[in-house]
Write a protein that holds these residues in place. Structure first.
Motif, PDB file in Angstrom:
ATOM      1  N   SER A  38      39.571  26.339   3.865  1.00 49.29           N
ATOM      2  CA  SER A  38      38.808  27.433   3.264  1.00 49.29           C
ATOM      3  C   SER A  38      39.558  28.760   3.347  1.00 49.29           C
ATOM      4  O   SER A  38      38.965  29.811   3.141  1.00 49.29           O
TER       5      SER A  38
ATOM      6  N   ARG B 288      41.046  31.829   2.530  1.00 54.90           N
ATOM      7  CA  ARG B 288      40.943  32.665   1.334  1.00 54.90           C
ATOM      8  C   ARG B 288      42.302  33.177   0.874  1.00 54.90           C
ATOM      9  O   ARG B 288      42.534  33.339  -0.314  1.00 54.90           O
TER      10      ARG B 288
ATOM     11  N   ASN C 250      43.950  30.268  -0.911  1.00 53.20           N
ATOM     12  CA  ASN C 250      43.232  30.050  -2.167  1.00 53.20           C
ATOM     13  C   ASN C 250      43.485  31.181  -3.151  1.00 53.20           C
ATOM     14  O   ASN C 250      43.645  30.945  -4.349  1.00 53.20           O
TER      15      ASN C 250
ATOM     16  N   MET D 174      46.985  30.747  -4.539  1.00 51.26           N
ATOM     17  CA  MET D 174      47.010  29.668  -5.524  1.00 51.26           C
ATOM     18  C   MET D 174      46.386  30.136  -6.841  1.00 51.26           C
ATOM     19  O   MET D 174      46.884  29.808  -7.918  1.00 51.26           O
ATOM     20  N   SER D 175      45.317  30.913  -6.754  1.00 48.53           N
ATOM     21  CA  SER D 175      44.687  31.441  -7.966  1.00 48.53           C
ATOM     22  C   SER D 175      45.621  32.386  -8.706  1.00 48.53           C
ATOM     23  O   SER D 175      45.739  32.316  -9.938  1.00 48.53           O
TER      24      SER D 175
ATOM     25  N   LYS E 120      50.413  23.939  -1.602  1.00 50.44           N
ATOM     26  CA  LYS E 120      49.590  22.769  -1.290  1.00 50.44           C
ATOM     27  C   LYS E 120      50.267  21.898  -0.241  1.00 50.44           C
ATOM     28  O   LYS E 120      49.623  21.441   0.700  1.00 50.44           O
TER      29      LYS E 120
ATOM     30  N   LEU F 220      46.950  20.298   2.735  1.00 52.71           N
ATOM     31  CA  LEU F 220      45.548  20.362   2.343  1.00 52.71           C
ATOM     32  C   LEU F 220      44.930  18.985   2.097  1.00 52.71           C
ATOM     33  O   LEU F 220      43.792  18.729   2.486  1.00 52.71           O
TER      34      LEU F 220
END
Length: 196
Positions: free
Chosen positions: A74, A76, A79, A82-83, A134, A139
């Protein structure tokens, strides 16, 4: 992560060298070394083999790592990165496809070819960064272990790791993506050819 120290301790207590342990769990000696130095995390199948070999529970092997796994899953920051790379990849691809029409429109200006080259370079760079993020974060491994320890369907997570399935899925995504880019490029070339 503490599993590396546990693997090393249990291995030494059992009197195994890294090479001997590697043979018993069907991996390379380098893989065992990577586990013990926390460079890589063993997948759920290897954790199960290690728990049987060391005669300890899976919970005992991964105890202390579960919270860190949850945090990484989780995370952030990861994430968000990656976004960002995903958006960079998509925008660069879109701009690269559209800019191919500019190459046709300004056919006497060879410098214009740099625009799609730069755009597609950004696209490739971004896709590589996503894969490295990743892999670096382990992950998929963590998702499998979390599913196992929470009594959920590990097989659903394993399917995501299946190399042939991954290769097929990636090929389909890349093929579909390439098809869309090709269509966009053709439309761009046609529009700019008409405007010319």
């Amino acid at each position: 992560m503490v599993i590396g120290n546990k693997i090393k301790t249990y291995r030494q207590v059992r009197g195994f060298s890294q090479e001997e342990l590697a043979k018993k769990v069907y991996v390379s000696r380098q893989t065992v070394s990577n586990w013990e130095t926390n460079k890589r995390y063993p997948d759920i199948q290897n954790i199960l083999l290690l728990s049987v070999l060391f005669d300890v529970s899976v919970d005992e092997l991964v105890k202390g790592d579960l919270e860190a796994m949850k945090e990484k899953l989780s995370n952030r920051k990861v994430n968000a990165a990656m976004s960002v790379y995903t958006y960079m990849m998509l925008i660069a691809t879109l701009l690269g496809a559209i800019s191919m029409g500019l190459v046709v429109y300004f056919e006497n200006e060879p410098i214009v070819i740099l625009i799609p080259i730069i755009c597609f370079s950004v696209m490739f760079f971004s896709s590589i960064k996503i894969e490295r993020l990743k892999n670096r974060q382990d992950l998929k491994t963590f998702a499998e272990i979390m599913a196992f320890t929470e009594g959920k369907d590990v097989e659903a997570q394993r399917k995501k790791r299946n190399r042939s399935h991954d290769a097929m899925e990636k090929a389909m995504i890349v093929g579909g993506f390439a098809g869309i880019v090709l269509v966009m490029t053709l439309i761009s070339v046609l529009v700019f050819a008409v405007l010319k």
